[in-house]
Design an enzyme around this catalytic site. Structure first.
Site, short mmCIF file in Angstrom:
data_model
loop_
_atom_site.label_atom_id
_atom_site.label_comp_id
_atom_site.label_asym_id
_atom_site.label_seq_id
_atom_site.Cartn_x
_atom_site.Cartn_y
_atom_site.Cartn_z
N LYS A 156 39.10 58.14 -32.81
CA LYS A 156 40.27 57.61 -32.08
C LYS A 156 40.00 56.17 -31.66
O LYS A 156 38.84 55.72 -31.69
CB LYS A 156 40.54 58.49 -30.85
CG LYS A 156 39.38 58.57 -29.87
CD LYS A 156 39.53 59.74 -28.91
CE LYS A 156 38.35 59.81 -27.95
NZ LYS A 156 38.35 61.05 -27.15
N TYR A 184 34.69 28.75 -12.41
CA TYR A 184 35.82 28.97 -11.48
C TYR A 184 35.31 29.45 -10.13
O TYR A 184 34.43 30.30 -10.04
CB TYR A 184 36.77 30.03 -12.03
CG TYR A 184 37.72 29.52 -13.08
CD1 TYR A 184 38.62 28.49 -12.78
CD2 TYR A 184 37.75 30.07 -14.35
CE1 TYR A 184 39.50 28.02 -13.74
CE2 TYR A 184 38.63 29.62 -15.31
CZ TYR A 184 39.51 28.59 -15.00
OH TYR A 184 40.38 28.15 -15.94
#
Ligand SMILES: *Cc1c(COP(=O)(O)O)cnc(C)c1O
Length: 386
Positions: free
Chosen positions: A47, A267
Site C-alpha cells: 500500500k 528561520y
C-alpha cells in the site's frame, strides 16, 4: 479539459535529492520475513506506493523471488499491482467501497470485507456475476478499527443465503500492539481470533504484520502480511533492527558557508552556533517530506528528541536550525575542508542514518517518513528483477 502533460522524469543533474531503492535488499528482507513465517506463506503489503518505494518495481521484484499475494489499501493501488503481477492474488485492505464492485471484479481484486454491509454488497455483485467471488473476511479481535465483531461473524456464518455466495479465501485480523513484543493485548487478540476462526473451518488465517512475524513463533497462522520490515523499517520497538536499508535518500549540497560562533542560523534564528562552523546547505526540505519537526534548535525541543543527523561518506554530521521548505543545514566542520564540496550528496537516511532515527527526531515513525516522501527526487533502482 486538456490532459495534464506527463511530468518528465527527474534526472540527477536537475534534482535536489536522490532516492535510491535497493531491490536486492528488499528481496533479502522478504526472504528473511518468509523464513520467519514458515510454514506459513509470506504476503507483501505494498500500500501507499509500496511504502514510498514504488509499487511496480517492488511488485515485480517480489514476484521474481516467489511472492504471490499482495495487499494494498485502496482499489487504484490494486489495479497497479494487477498490471505488474498478472497472476498474483491482490487484496484491498480498506474493503469494498459502495460503488467499487465492478472495478474490483474487472481488475480481479479481492476485497477484505470488514462490515456486514460490505458482505451484502459483495454477495449482490456475486449474484449478478453468477458465481461466488473471492474475498477475505476481516475480524475485529480488539483493535476496534475495521472488521466484524464476533456477534456479526456468528450471525453471518449462520446465513446460507450469504455464505453460499462468498468465496472466502482468507480470514484475517490485525494486531494493535504487535510492535511491543510480548504485549498482553496481542495474546488476547490472538485468542479471540483463534476462537472466531472455528466458525470458518478450512479457511486460511492471517494475523501477523511485520512485527508479529518477527516475534517468536505463534502468530504466523497460514499467511503473514509483511510491510515495513520488508522496506528496511523498524517493526519492533526496543529491538535492534535486523533488516537491510532499502531506501536511501540523499540531498545535494548546494553551498558550504563559514559562519562564526554566536551567529544564529535559519528561520527564527533558532540555533546559535557555539563554534565557528562550516555549514552545508542541502536542497531538500519539508516540501520533500523531510519533517520540519525534526529541526534542531540547539536546545531540546521535546524532552526526548534526539538531534537529527545526515552522513557524509559514512560519517554523521548534525543538523542545524530549522528545516525550511526546500533547504536544510548540516554542520560539516568535522569533515576536512578539501574532502567535501558543493555538488556532493549527503545521506539524509539510508545505511548510515536509519530512517527511523530521522522519524524519531521528528516525533513520528519510519512508516510516515517513507510514505510521505515527495515527488522532486531523482529516483533510481538497484537490482531490478531480471
Ligand atoms: C499495513 C498493514 C500491514 C503491514 O504492517 P507492517 O507493520 O508494515 O508490517 C498488515 N496488515 C494490515 C491490515 C495493514 O493495514
Amino acid at each position: 479539459m486538456p490532459e495534464p502533460m506527463p511530468a518528465e522524469p527527474i534526472d540527477e543533474r536537475i534534482a535536489g535529492g536522490r532516492l535510491t531503492i535497493d531491490l536486492d535488499a528488499l528481496a533479502a528482507n522478504y526472504r528473511h520475513l518468509a523464513k520467519c513465517a514458515q510454514p506459513a506463506t509470506c504476503a507483501a503489503v505494498v500500500k501507499a506506493d509500496a511504502y514510498g518505494c514504488g509499487i511496480e518495481p517492488v511488485v515485480t521484484k517480489l514476484t521474481s523471488v516467489g511472492c504471490s499475494t499482495f495487499f494494498v489499501a485502496v482499489p487504484a493501488e490494486g489495479a497497479r499491482v494487477r498490471a505488474a503481477a498478472p497472476d498474483a492474488n491482490v487484496y484491498i485492505l480498506n474493503g469494498l467501497f459502495p460503488h467499487a464492485a465492478d472495478y474490483l471484479i474487472g481488475h480481479d481484486l479481492r476485497p477484505v470485507l470488514g462490515s456486514v454491509v460490505e458482505i451484502e454488497n459483495w454477495v449482490a455483485a456475486a449474484k449478478t456475476a453468477g458465481h461466488a467471488l473471492p474475498c477475505a473476511l476481516n475480524f475485529d479481535s480488539g483493535m476496534n478499527r475495521l472488521g466484524l465483531t464476533i456477534e456479526e461473524l456468528t450471525r453471518i456464518t449462520s446465513l446460507p443465503h450469504l455464505m453460499d455466495h462468498l468465496d472466502i479465501q482468507l480470514f484475517m485480523t490485525h494486531y494493535a500492539c504487535a510492535d511491543d513484543a510480548g504485549h498482553p493485548r496481542t495474546d488476547l487478540q490472538k485468542e479471540r481470533f483463534e476462537q472466531a476462526a472455528t466458525l470458518l473451518p478450512g479457511v486460511a488465517c492471517s494475523a501477523a504484520n511485520s512485527a508479529a512475524d518477527l516475534q517468536v513463533a505463534g502468530h504466523q497462522f497460514d499467511m503473514v502480511r509483511a510491510g515495513v520490515a520488508m522496506y528496511g523499517g523498524e517493526a519492533l520497538n526496543h529491538v535492534a533492527n535486523p533488516m537491510k536499508a532499502v531506501a536511501t535518500l540523499e540531498g545535494r549540497i548546494i553551498q558550504i558557508r563559514k559562519s562564526k560562533a554566536g551567529d544564529a542560523v535559519g528561520y527564527g534564528g533558532s540555533q546559535t552556533l557555539i563554534r565557528d562552523t562550516r555549514i552545508a546547505y542541502v536542497s531538500v526540505g519539508y516540501a520533500d517530506g523531510y519533517h520540519r519537526a525534526a529541526s534542531n534548535m540547539g536546545v531540546p525541543m521535546r524532552a526526548v528528541a534526539p538531534s537529527v543527523r545526515a552522513a557524509f561518506k559514512g560519517t554523521a554530521v548534525p543538523g542545524i536550525g530549522r528545516i525550511s521548505m526546500d533547504l536544510m543545514a548540516f554542520d560539516v566542520t568535522d569533515i576536512p575542508e578539501n574532502e567535501i564540496a558543493a555538488g556532493d550528496w549527503l545521506e539524509l537516511f539510508g545505511p548510515t542514518i536509519p530512517v527511523d532515527d530521522v522519524a524519531r527526531a521528528a516525533g513520528t515513525i519510519g512508516y510516515e517518513l517513507l510514505t510521505g516522501l515527495g515527488a522532486r527526487f531523482a529516483r533510481r533502482y538497484l537490482g531490478g528483477a531480471a
